[in-house]
Design an enzyme around this catalytic site. Structure first.
Site, PDB file in Angstrom:
ATOM      1  CB  ILE A 165      43.787-110.224  61.714  1.00 36.38           C
ATOM      2  CG1 ILE A 165      43.486-111.306  62.761  1.00 36.38           C
ATOM      3  CG2 ILE A 165      43.423-110.703  60.330  1.00 36.38           C
ATOM      4  CD1 ILE A 165      42.025-111.755  62.782  1.00 36.38           C
ATOM      5  CG  ASP A 166      45.622-104.904  63.192  1.00 37.44           C
ATOM      6  OD1 ASP A 166      46.805-105.173  62.924  1.00 37.44           O
ATOM      7  OD2 ASP A 166      44.962-104.039  62.589  1.00 37.44           O
ATOM      8  CE  LYS A 167      45.597-106.813  73.042  1.00 36.18           C
ATOM      9  NZ  LYS A 167      46.282-105.942  74.035  1.00 36.18           N
TER      10      LYS A 167
END
Length: 356
Positions: A165-167
């Site tokens: 998942i994104d930062k």
């Protein structure tokens, strides 16, 4: 002759990519100059024949993502290579000599057994090492936590993170501790049998209470830092997001998003595509006041909301799958993180006071 400045294994571009790759987007370049005697041949076959440890399918995925260019123009995998073509390849993987270094970074472990772990990732933590983020990532934290496990090698691609998942997205991730577990879990993700639900605060009051967004995703040709939706079935990867409105706050809405596929920035791009950008999503313009009044007091309220949740308001709330060895159906949920909870309470109070 082929001039290869350097060669790396192509990454798999199907997953949601974390800030270590998609949020930085500083790709290493690999230049190939085609010999004058080269016969016409598809570029996917050409590259597969000449690059070590790279499959034709991987090349096709790279081309679909816009990472293969000929003479500075992105091409499809069906492009026919000609003499003197200059092929440039963009990679998302770090150099082959790069090694994951264990780092003592706290982990919020929701579940663990001898096959897998479920980790609740906080916003701001990069998942995987990459350009600009070679340390301080979730992978480094896992290497430290599992350093006494003789079966876990953080530099072995056959174990570790099954998805990303994104930062600046918070929430649940599954980590495989054995090659067998990763193979089994990866297959479940590929077959779309996993259950993943997110919570997102988006701009606007959605017309429908629920719906489904279908649209191929690929790199935005006008902005390589973004993904975009394409109607052409030959461009990008098939993506499906199901959404349901949970709460309406007039100018913003809380929605549940259920993923059928897992593409880079999928929820962020799909919601923007239907006119409802995620709240405070800087990459896609959600950090502007997109709905509401022109009053200074309202604008200040929104700015205060941005400070409370200084990232896209997106949380991976739940994750379900079949255990790779016991075959038991597992389902995990996580609490809404503090920044999003405070943000929602602030909007609830705003609406309540406004309606008095």
């Amino acid at each position: 002759m082929i001039n290869e400045d350097s060669v790396l294994t192509l990454d798999d571009f199907d997953e949601e990519i974390d800030g270590s790759s998609s949020d930085e987007l500083l790709y290493e370049r690999h230049r190939i100059v085609v010999d004058k005697g080269q016969t016409l041949i598809r570029i996917d076959k050409f590259l597969c024949d000449r690059l070590e440890r790279v499959s034709r399918n991987q090349v096709q995925k790279a081309a679909d993502a816009g990472f293969v260019k000929v003479n500075d123009v992105s091409v499809k995998s069906s492009y026919k290579v000609k003499p003197f073509d200059v092929i440039t390849i963009f990679m998302t993987t770090p150099p082959v000599e790069f090694k994951v270094i264990p780092e003592d970074i706290p982990l919020d472990i929701v579940y663990e057994d001898d096959q897998l772990m479920i980790v609740n990732k906080p916003a701001g933590l990069v998942v995987h090492p990459g350009h600009g983020n070679y340390s301080g990532t979730l992978v480094n934290a896992l290497a430290w936590y599992l350093q006494s496990d003789p079966n876990y090698d953080p530099n072995d691609a056959r174990v570790g993170l099954v998805h990303r998942i994104d930062k600046d997205t918070s929430g649940l991730l599954v980590v495989a501790k054995t090659p067998e577990a990763k193979t089994d879990l990866a297959l479940q993700f590929f077959n779309k049998t996993t259950k993943r639900e997110y919570r997102a605060l988006v701009w606007g009051d959605l017309t429908e209470d629920e719906g489904t967004i279908i649209g191929n995703l690929a790199r935005n040709p006008k902005n390589r830092l973004q993904m975009a939706v394409f109607d052409d079935p030959e461009i990008g990867k098939h993506a499906v997001t199901h959404y349901k409105v949970l709460e309406r706050f007039g100018y913003v809405s809380l929605v549940a998003c259920r993923l059928e596929t897992g593409r880079t920035h999928q929820i962020r791009v799909h919601m923007k595509h239907i006119g409802h950008v995620l709240f405070n999503d800087t990459r896609y313009g959600g950090n502007e006041v997109l709905r509401g009044t022109s009053y200074a007091k309202y604008k200040q309220f929104v700015e205060n909301c941005f400070k409370i949740c200084p990232r896209q308001a997106l949380h991976a709330l739940s994750l379900g799958f079949i255990h790779p060895t016991t075959k038991e159906e597992l389902y995990f949920t996580s609490e809404m993180p503090a920044d999003m909870s405070e943000l929602l309470d602030k909007w609830r109070n705003y609406i309540s006071n406004r309606n008095i």
